[in-house]
Design a protein around this motif. Structure first.
Motif, PDB file in Angstrom:
ATOM      1  N   ASN A  93       0.819  -1.217   0.000  1.00 54.97           N
ATOM      2  CA  ASN A  93       0.000   0.000   0.000  1.00 54.97           C
ATOM      3  C   ASN A  93       0.851   1.265   0.000  1.00 54.97           C
ATOM      4  OD1 ASN A  93      -2.407  -1.526   0.151  1.00 54.97           O
ATOM      5  ND2 ASN A  93      -2.217  -1.665   2.374  1.00 54.97           N
ATOM      6  N   TYR A 150       1.537   3.570  -1.873  1.00 49.60           N
ATOM      7  CA  TYR A 150       1.013   4.020  -3.156  1.00 49.60           C
ATOM      8  C   TYR A 150       1.885   5.046  -3.871  1.00 49.60           C
ATOM      9  CZ  TYR A 150      -3.260   1.828  -1.374  1.00 49.60           C
ATOM     10  OH  TYR A 150      -4.173   0.940  -0.866  1.00 49.60           O
ATOM     11  N   HIS A 193      -7.045   4.678   2.603  1.00 55.53           N
ATOM     12  CA  HIS A 193      -6.600   4.416   1.229  1.00 55.53           C
ATOM     13  C   HIS A 193      -6.884   5.582   0.282  1.00 55.53           C
ATOM     14  CE1 HIS A 193      -5.665   0.177   2.072  1.00 55.53           C
ATOM     15  NE2 HIS A 193      -6.699   0.247   2.886  1.00 55.53           N
ATOM     16  N   ILE A 234      -3.739  10.316  -2.121  1.00 60.10           N
ATOM     17  CA  ILE A 234      -4.052   9.783  -3.450  1.00 60.10           C
ATOM     18  C   ILE A 234      -5.124  10.605  -4.149  1.00 60.10           C
ATOM     19  CG2 ILE A 234      -4.874   7.767  -4.723  1.00 60.10           C
ATOM     20  CD1 ILE A 234      -2.132   7.442  -3.402  1.00 60.10           C
ATOM     21  N   LEU A 294      -0.005   7.311 -11.091  1.00 58.27           N
ATOM     22  CA  LEU A 294      -0.956   6.305 -10.612  1.00 58.27           C
ATOM     23  C   LEU A 294      -2.220   6.289 -11.467  1.00 58.27           C
ATOM     24  CD1 LEU A 294      -0.798   6.495  -6.710  1.00 58.27           C
ATOM     25  CD2 LEU A 294      -0.182   4.563  -8.156  1.00 58.27           C
ATOM     26  N   PRO A 334      -5.631   3.002  -6.727  1.00 62.53           N
ATOM     27  CA  PRO A 334      -4.556   2.037  -6.981  1.00 62.53           C
ATOM     28  C   PRO A 334      -4.914   0.607  -6.587  1.00 62.53           C
ATOM     29  CG  PRO A 334      -3.697   3.983  -5.868  1.00 62.53           C
ATOM     30  CD  PRO A 334      -5.184   4.086  -5.818  1.00 62.53           C
ATOM     31  N   THR A 354      -2.111  -4.054  -6.448  1.00 62.18           N
ATOM     32  CA  THR A 354      -1.932  -2.746  -5.840  1.00 62.18           C
ATOM     33  C   THR A 354      -0.838  -1.998  -6.581  1.00 62.18           C
ATOM     34  OG1 THR A 354      -2.480  -3.761  -3.707  1.00 62.18           O
ATOM     35  CG2 THR A 354      -1.624  -1.527  -3.670  1.00 62.18           C
ATOM     36  N   THR A 404       1.669   1.310  -7.437  1.00 56.41           N
ATOM     37  CA  THR A 404       2.394   2.386  -6.770  1.00 56.41           C
ATOM     38  C   THR A 404       3.106   3.245  -7.809  1.00 56.41           C
ATOM     39  OG1 THR A 404       4.608   1.416  -6.500  1.00 56.41           O
ATOM     40  CG2 THR A 404       2.904   0.709  -4.942  1.00 56.41           C
TER      41      THR A 404
END
Length: 384
Positions: free
Chosen positions: A46, A48, A206, A210, A293, A317, A361, A363
């Motif tokens: 994670n 990201y 999450h 982002i 991303l 993501p 996932t 990144t």
């Protein structure tokens, strides 16, 4: 469970393809990792924005270690609240557009702090069916009436809100659901909170760093109001560890005075707060990470649109592919591993029965070539 029952229970997990074990990384967190002596392109973290091993965070931590030492030594209320903790909290509050923020050792601790401090016996808490386990545990520990509504079903939630006699009410949701990658309808949820005199508590583990300009789901949706409480973790996009809650000054003061998971635990190492400050500068100052991303998400969705399995609707993501049976998900993950790609198979009880999945996932640390290689292997594995 009795001691003599444990061997049989472990065997049953193995037979159901639900047995879990840890894999030891021999390298720092990155898009390329070494596990058991073999190198893999990892689509499992994670991290990201690719900040967990960033030189700026390492340097900030090293300098802070020299100045502040290692351990916090005491709880924040006794002797463990360092100047750098205060600086990080003020910076997080400013970044999120809130009056105040409070650091926690984990998102788990933050969720327990907020929910158990605001609701108790005679109150009611309403939670989305797909909420993270830490939210569910906090709801149970609060001893309030715990009502779960169907995933993103606003009508069901309103029916529950309208029927409760509880004086204090709290709605708890993930902003981005960690296993599906879809999002909560935050604007409509805040409207319901206003209508039924309830708190709205958002776990943006999450989404922070982002979504939108990096300030997360609440800022992207321009949410404001005294009923809103925002939480985000710092071990994902921020690349550090811990979590924070951002809200009104009074709400934060209430947590300092009532939240057991804050009051009765040693403060995080102060060096981590220095790393948070460095991370915020990168999140705000390097938007290319979010742009990359977004490009990768588009690539995944275009290439995997016609695979034999369901690709969940997600602009984040988190890009899950629903496989179904546990053993089939494990087999596909093993095929990818043989080709040098680490993609976890997620099985019940983390996800509902019959929805075992590969959780890709993405990144910003991945390269386009790494992504294209993975997608080639996924298409081949799911079509064979």
């Amino acid at each position: 469970m009795r001691a003599q029952d444990i061997p049989g229970a472990l065997l049953e997990l193995q037979q159901q393809h639900q047995f879990r074990q840890r894999h030891i990384l021999e390298t720092p967190q990155s898009s390329q990792v070494v596990i058991a002596g073999k190198s893999y392109v990892a689509f499992a973290s994670n991290d990201y924005l690719g900040l967990a091993n960033h030189p700026a965070l390492i340097e900030a931590t090293q300098q802070a270690l020299s100045r502040w030492g290692v351990g916090g030594g005491a709880s924040h209320l006794v002797a463990g609240h360092f100047a750098v903790h205060e600086q990080a909290e003020q910076a997080l509050a400013r970044y999120c557009g809130c009056e105040a923020a409070l650091l926690f050792s984990s998102g788990y601790a933050a969720n327990q702090a907020v929910i158990t401090s605001l609701v108790g016996r005679g109150d009611a808490v309403f939670a989305d069916k797909l909420n993270h386990a830490s939210l569910n545990d906090a709801c149970l520990l609060s001893r309030a009436s715990f009502r779960r509504f169907r995933h993103n079903d606003l009508q069901h939630l309103e029916e529950l809100l309208a029927s409760t006699p509880a004086r204090t009410r709290l709605i708890a949701v993930d902003a981005v659901y960690s296993m599906d990658g879809d999002e909560a309808p935050l604007k409509e949820l805040l409207q319901l909170a206003d209508k039924y005199d309830a708190w709205l508590y958002i776990d943006d583990a999450h989404g922070f760093g982002i979504l939108g300009d990096g300030r997360g789901s609440a800022a992207e949706n321009r949410l404001q109001g005294e009923r809103l409480i925002y939480m985000a973790t710092l071990g994902k996009a921020a690349g550090v560890a811990g979590a924070f809650v951002a809200a009104s000054q009074q709400l934060v003061q209430w947590l300092v005075n009532s939240a057991r998971s804050y009051i009765f635990t040693t403060a995080q190492p102060p060096a981590l707060a220095a790393a948070v400050l460095a991370s915020l500068q990168l999140i705000a100052g390097e938007p290319w990470r979010r742009t990359r991303l977004q490009q990768y998400v588009r690539s995944v969705r275009e290439r995997l649109a016609d695979v034999n399995f369901q690709l969940m609707p997600s602009r984040t993501p988190i890009q899950p592919i629903i496989i179904g049976r546990n053993e089939q998900a494990m087999l596909l993950a093993a095929r990818l591993k043989e080709r040098g790609y680490w993609v976890p198979a997620i099985r019940p009880p983390t996800v509902p029965e019959g929805t075992a999945r590969l959780r890709i996932t993405l990144t910003a640390a991945h390269t386009q070539d790494q992504l294209e290689g993975l997608l080639d292997c996924v298409v081949a594995a799911t079509q064979s």
